[in-house]
Write a protein that holds these residues in place. Structure first.
Motif, PDB file in Angstrom:
ATOM      1  N   THR A 460       0.834  -1.198   0.000  1.00 32.47           N
ATOM      2  CA  THR A 460       0.000   0.000   0.000  1.00 32.47           C
ATOM      3  C   THR A 460       0.866   1.243   0.000  1.00 32.47           C
ATOM      4  O   THR A 460       0.834   2.047   0.920  1.00 32.47           O
ATOM      5  N   THR A 462       3.649   1.944   0.833  1.00 32.32           N
ATOM      6  CA  THR A 462       4.457   2.235   2.008  1.00 32.32           C
ATOM      7  C   THR A 462       5.918   2.084   1.631  1.00 32.32           C
ATOM      8  O   THR A 462       6.322   1.029   1.141  1.00 32.32           O
ATOM      9  N   GLN A 486       8.145   8.198  16.703  1.00 31.81           N
ATOM     10  CA  GLN A 486       7.306   8.574  15.566  1.00 31.81           C
ATOM     11  C   GLN A 486       7.098   7.481  14.522  1.00 31.81           C
ATOM     12  O   GLN A 486       6.427   7.714  13.516  1.00 31.81           O
ATOM     13  N   ARG A 487       7.653   6.307  14.738  1.00 29.34           N
ATOM     14  CA  ARG A 487       7.582   5.261  13.703  1.00 29.34           C
ATOM     15  C   ARG A 487       6.144   4.941  13.308  1.00 29.34           C
ATOM     16  O   ARG A 487       5.816   4.843  12.131  1.00 29.34           O
ATOM     17  N   LYS A 488       5.290   4.747  14.300  1.00 32.84           N
ATOM     18  CA  LYS A 488       3.899   4.391  13.992  1.00 32.84           C
ATOM     19  C   LYS A 488       3.199   5.529  13.258  1.00 32.84           C
ATOM     20  O   LYS A 488       2.460   5.297  12.288  1.00 32.84           O
ATOM     21  N   TYR A 489       3.439   6.756  13.681  1.00 31.09           N
ATOM     22  CA  TYR A 489       2.827   7.911  13.014  1.00 31.09           C
ATOM     23  C   TYR A 489       3.256   7.970  11.551  1.00 31.09           C
ATOM     24  O   TYR A 489       2.430   8.186  10.656  1.00 31.09           O
ATOM     25  N   LYS A 491       4.283   5.595   9.617  1.00 33.48           N
ATOM     26  CA  LYS A 491       3.717   4.490   8.838  1.00 33.48           C
ATOM     27  C   LYS A 491       2.236   4.717   8.563  1.00 33.48           C
ATOM     28  O   LYS A 491       1.754   4.493   7.452  1.00 33.48           O
ATOM     29  N   ASP A 492       1.511   5.177   9.570  1.00 32.58           N
ATOM     30  CA  ASP A 492       0.060   5.358   9.426  1.00 32.58           C
ATOM     31  C   ASP A 492      -0.295   6.561   8.569  1.00 32.58           C
ATOM     32  O   ASP A 492      -1.256   6.519   7.781  1.00 32.58           O
ATOM     33  N   ASN A 493       0.466   7.643   8.698  1.00 31.43           N
ATOM     34  CA  ASN A 493       0.081   8.897   8.055  1.00 31.43           C
ATOM     35  C   ASN A 493       0.891   9.266   6.820  1.00 31.43           C
ATOM     36  O   ASN A 493       0.352   9.859   5.886  1.00 31.43           O
ATOM     37  N   LYS A 495       2.967   6.891   5.268  1.00 31.81           N
ATOM     38  CA  LYS A 495       3.275   5.647   4.551  1.00 31.81           C
ATOM     39  C   LYS A 495       4.784   5.452   4.407  1.00 31.81           C
ATOM     40  O   LYS A 495       5.284   5.028   3.366  1.00 31.81           O
ATOM     41  N   ASN A 497       7.826   3.410   6.264  1.00 29.22           N
ATOM     42  CA  ASN A 497       8.210   2.395   7.247  1.00 29.22           C
ATOM     43  C   ASN A 497       9.685   2.599   7.557  1.00 29.22           C
ATOM     44  O   ASN A 497      10.558   2.219   6.782  1.00 29.22           O
TER      45      ASN A 497
END
Length: 814
Positions: A460, A462, A486-489, A491-493, A495, A497
């Motif tokens: 997707t 990413t 900030q890794r999750k942010y 990836k989620d916002n 894209k 990784n």
């Protein structure tokens, strides 16, 4: 009737065999079942090894035989069959026959294809018998049948061709008369019309299953293996790979031909014309959906169905001006390889007819080279063509999909994606059907290529970034923590990784291909290997990860000297180290050129103003067609901090010490206080404005005392600050008398630059600059009177780390 085939891994242990029996039992409650099995996992390879050892007069064939024997009896014991004298007697009889055959091979020092077929047949004969007897022992309605009594072939040993008329008749006759619910057949093996043992080729157990399925015209053929279907690419190399739910026969054959080991390509042929679907299932996860292969029209959002590869490829190149316009070269080349029974995997020819490239198995390369050079001996002697060129250690990667022909730009996207990651393509082939686009690359680049292409075509959008950080001191530690937070942010916002694959300080370094666990990275680093600058580079290069970025959080000249090597490997560079960008102008331009040539980002926003977007703003002005006329700036957060806190009630030594303790100065404060650091910054801005300039061209007016300028060490320098306090108080007193503030100012105007300590009057924009703030005023053709101003914190670990982080994100958004 159901036809199921179980591969070697599925029957590789007593536990797996029990899983197979459980699956068969469930099917047999509803319908009769034909079960085709491979040899116990690894046995065929061991049989071939034993035969080779015996042929070579290597007595270790006896050890290999004993290992084969032990494996089978261990399975028997674990399946609780050891008490059955008939089962043990049958297995003993077969193993004794195998031993006698190996002894014969040893004595005559020969292993013919005919003998080889007889040798490898023992694996399937033993596994099918053991599995059938286990089911009987557990009360199931089951029996085994020797496939050699059903499948009839010619005498083309090791890869026999099936006589379908006789074979189909035999299969129908037998299964119309069976009473048991489950019939176990050995895969792979067959017999010729005159009764000689033959085999259907490696992977032939799938072929056996397809032959039976076609003869019985079943609704579906099931191939049970150790993975949950055909994957978008090799899941062992690409963690994000996932099973393909539905795929066409043609796509399956293409993927199988190019290395997808789940399915043996000839398997498709017997069921293809009858439109019998093939369902790939996982023995260890029976409930998994698997992959259905059929002629059904499949609507997919992606034109690419899978990515596959074949390793151990050699590329042969026949070239020469004497080939142009002369017919027959290709014919002679292909006939030569055909006579040597060398299979051609890939062909590509230049339209100029100057060269032909062939991809073959690397094991055949020497034979092919000798044969081709012999065929064209006369042309080579007359210098009409060159001797055959052989390149090894290559692999073929292939995009496969029925719908690729209906989508423009697939080839371009594939090659540009590989190019961006420094993956060199040696040859390209694309059939007219456009179902397959193949490229020959280095074997060492396969993992990076598959991951890069999978990310491009299946994920997707990413983008994975692999970060390698040198210098995890004050700023570096803050950067690691910001990334962790900030890794999750990201990836989620965004894209992106983001993972850290390498870390180093001055003593230790650590690496992880899957990304370093940031919960305890300090402890891991403490226990890492001895750090060296070149060792860090070589490890980063060897990992060969896509979208790799080297992050320099040092002020080390030797580290800056390695940027060229990183960029030449298409590894991006993000740096707060100013040395490279302020080095000799030719080196500065070289790094810029390498960045463009190898498509490797080179970003250094933190060289000027820490986290402030100074260079980015300047680049945007230039890119939009504006022209810089002059720059006025306070570019040292450390010096601004010092002079904002220094007065007639403080001591200069104490203020400098405080600035160093709070991380505002370099470890050696002389770099800041001598003006060299500011001179480098204005030099970088001048260069980014398009001016050719070196550090020695910048006029630097020092404010330090003579003894401070001549100090030999950091400790000596601090002593001069104490001794020369009157000198610094004099600077403050002069400014105070004029109602001015002391600011260290950098200026660029009319192609010239200077840095100096200045007394700034109260009506000047620099007067109220507080704390560690920086300010830059760009006067341009568009901003001739009211400059564009950038202002904010220009020093400190947190803001410098955030500036580095911003550059990393820029790479991810590129």
């Amino acid at each position: 009737m159901k036809v199921l085939k179980f591969g070697g891994t599925s029957v590789g242990s007593s536990k797996n065999i029990s899983n197979v029996i459980s699956i068969l039992d469930n099917y047999a409650k509803k319908d009769k079942v034909v079960c085709i099995v491979s040899a116990v996992g690894g046995i065929t390879d061991k049989l071939l090894l034993a035969g080779k050892q015996a042929k070579n007069k290597d007595t270790s064939y006896i050890d290999t035989f004993n290992l084969i024997k032990d494996i089978h009896f261990n399975v028997i014991n674990e399946l609780n069959l050891e008490k059955s004298s008939s089962i043990v007697a049958f297995v003993d009889e077969k193993l004794n026959a195998l031993k006698s055959l190996l002894d014969g091979i040893f004595l005559i020092n020969e292993l013919s294809p005919k003998t080889s077929d007889k040798l490898v047949s023992f694996g399937e004969l033993l596994s099918s018998y053991i599995i059938a007897e286990t089911m009987k022992n557990r009360g199931l309605s089951a029996d085994s049948k020797n496939s050699q009594e059903l499948i009839v072939t010619n005498s083309n040993f090791t890869k026999a061709e099936v006589d379908y008329a006789i074979t189909n008749k035999n299969i129908l006759a037998y299964f119309n008369s069976v009473n048991q619910q489950i019939t176990v057949l050995p895969g792979f093996i067959s017999k010729s019309k005159i009764g000689e043992q033959t085999t259907l080729g490696r992977g032939g157990s799938d072929f056996t299953a397809a032959i039976v399925a076609a003869a019985l015209k079943v609704e579906q053929l099931e191939i049970w293996t150790d993975v949950s279907g055909m994957f978008t690419t090799n899941p062992k190399l690409v963690k994000q790979a996932y099973p393909i739910e539905k795929i066409s026969y043609q796509e399956a054959m293409e993927l199988s031909h190019f290395g997808a080991k789940v399915l043996y390509p000839p398997t498709v042929q017997p069921v293809l014309d009858l439109n019998i679907p093939i369902h790939i299932k996982n023995t260890l996860e029976p409930e998994a959906a698997g992959t259905v292969i059929s002629n059904e029209e499949i609507i997919s959002s992606s034109p690419v169905k899978g990515i596959s590869n074949i390793g151990n490829i050699a590329l042969l190149t026949l070239q020469g001006s004497g080939m142009i316009g002369i017919p027959g070269f290709s014919k002679r080349l292909f006939e030569t390889l055909s006579q040597e029974k060398i299979n051609i995997i890939l062909i590509t020819q230049a339209s100029s007819e100057h060269s032909i490239c062939l991809g073959i198995d690397e094991n055949d390369a020497e034979l092919a080279q000798t044969a081709i050079d012999a065929t064209f001996e006369n042309e080579i002697a007359l210098h009409k063509i060159d001797p055959i060129i052989v390149e090894k250690d290559l692999s073929i990667i292939a995009l496969v999909g029925d719908n690729m022909k209906n989508h423009q730009g697939i080839s371009g996207k594939m090659f540009s994606t590989l190019g961006k990651n420094n993956i060199n393509i040696r040859a390209i082939a694309q059939g007219a059907s456009e179902k397959n686009i193949s490229a020959v690359i280095l074997q060492s680049d396969v993992k990076k290529a598959l991951n890069t292409l999978h990310e491009q075509f299946f994920e997707t959008k990413t983008k994975q970034l692999n970060i390698f950080i040198t210098g995890v001191g004050n700023v570096g530690e803050k950067l690691v923590e910001q990334i962790k937070q900030q890794r999750k942010y990201l990836k989620d916002n965004l894209k992106i990784n983001l993972r850290i694959a390498g870390l180093s300080n001055s003593r230790k370094m650590i690496f992880s291909e899957e990304g370093i666990d940031l919960t305890n990275w300090k402890e891991q680093l403490e226990n890492g290997e001895q750090a060296t600058l070149n060792g860090f580079f070589e490890n980063t290069k060897a990992l060969n990860l896509r979208n790799s970025i080297f992050v320099d959080v040092t002020a080390n000249k030797d580290v800056a000297g390695l940027y060229e090597k990183y960029l030449r490997q298409s590894i991006g560079v993000v740096a707060c180290n100013k040395i490279a960008c302020s080095s000799d102008y030719e080196n500065y331009k070289l790094l810029k050129r390498l960045s463009l040539k190898y498509n490797a980002p080179y970003l250094f926003e933190t060289n000027v103003g820490a986290g402030l977007p100074i260079i980015d703003t300047l680049n945007n002005l230039i890119a939009s067609g504006d022209k810089i006329t002059s720059i006025h700036a306070v570019l040292s957060g450390s010096l601004n901090f010092v002079f904002n806190n220094f007065n007639d009630t403080t001591k200069f030594y104490d203020v400098v010490k405080q600035a160093a303790a709070e991380g505002y100065t370099e470890p050696d404060p002389r770099i800041d206080l001598s003006g060299v650091d500011v001179a480098r910054k204005i030099l970088i801005l001048a260069r980014e404005s398009g001016v050719e300039m070196n550090l020695e061209n910048i006029e630097n007016t020092p404010f330090l005392s003579d003894s401070g300028m001549k100090s030999d060490s950091v400790d000596d320098f601090y002593q001069t600050l104490i001794k020369d306090e009157a000198h610094y108080q004099g600077l403050y007193a002069s400014a105070k008398a004029k109602n001015c503030q002391l600011k260290y100012v950098a200026q660029f105007n009319d192609g010239k630059a200077n840095v100096s300590l200045q007394e700034i009057p109260s009506d000047h924009p620099f007067y109220n600059l507080k704390g560690k703030d920086n300010i830059v005023m760009f006067y341009t053709q568009r901003y001739p009177e009211q400059p564009m101003i950038i202002k904010g914190a220009g020093a400190g670990a947190d803001v410098t780390a955030s500036g580095l982080f911003a550059d990393i994100i820029r790479v991810g958004n590129d």
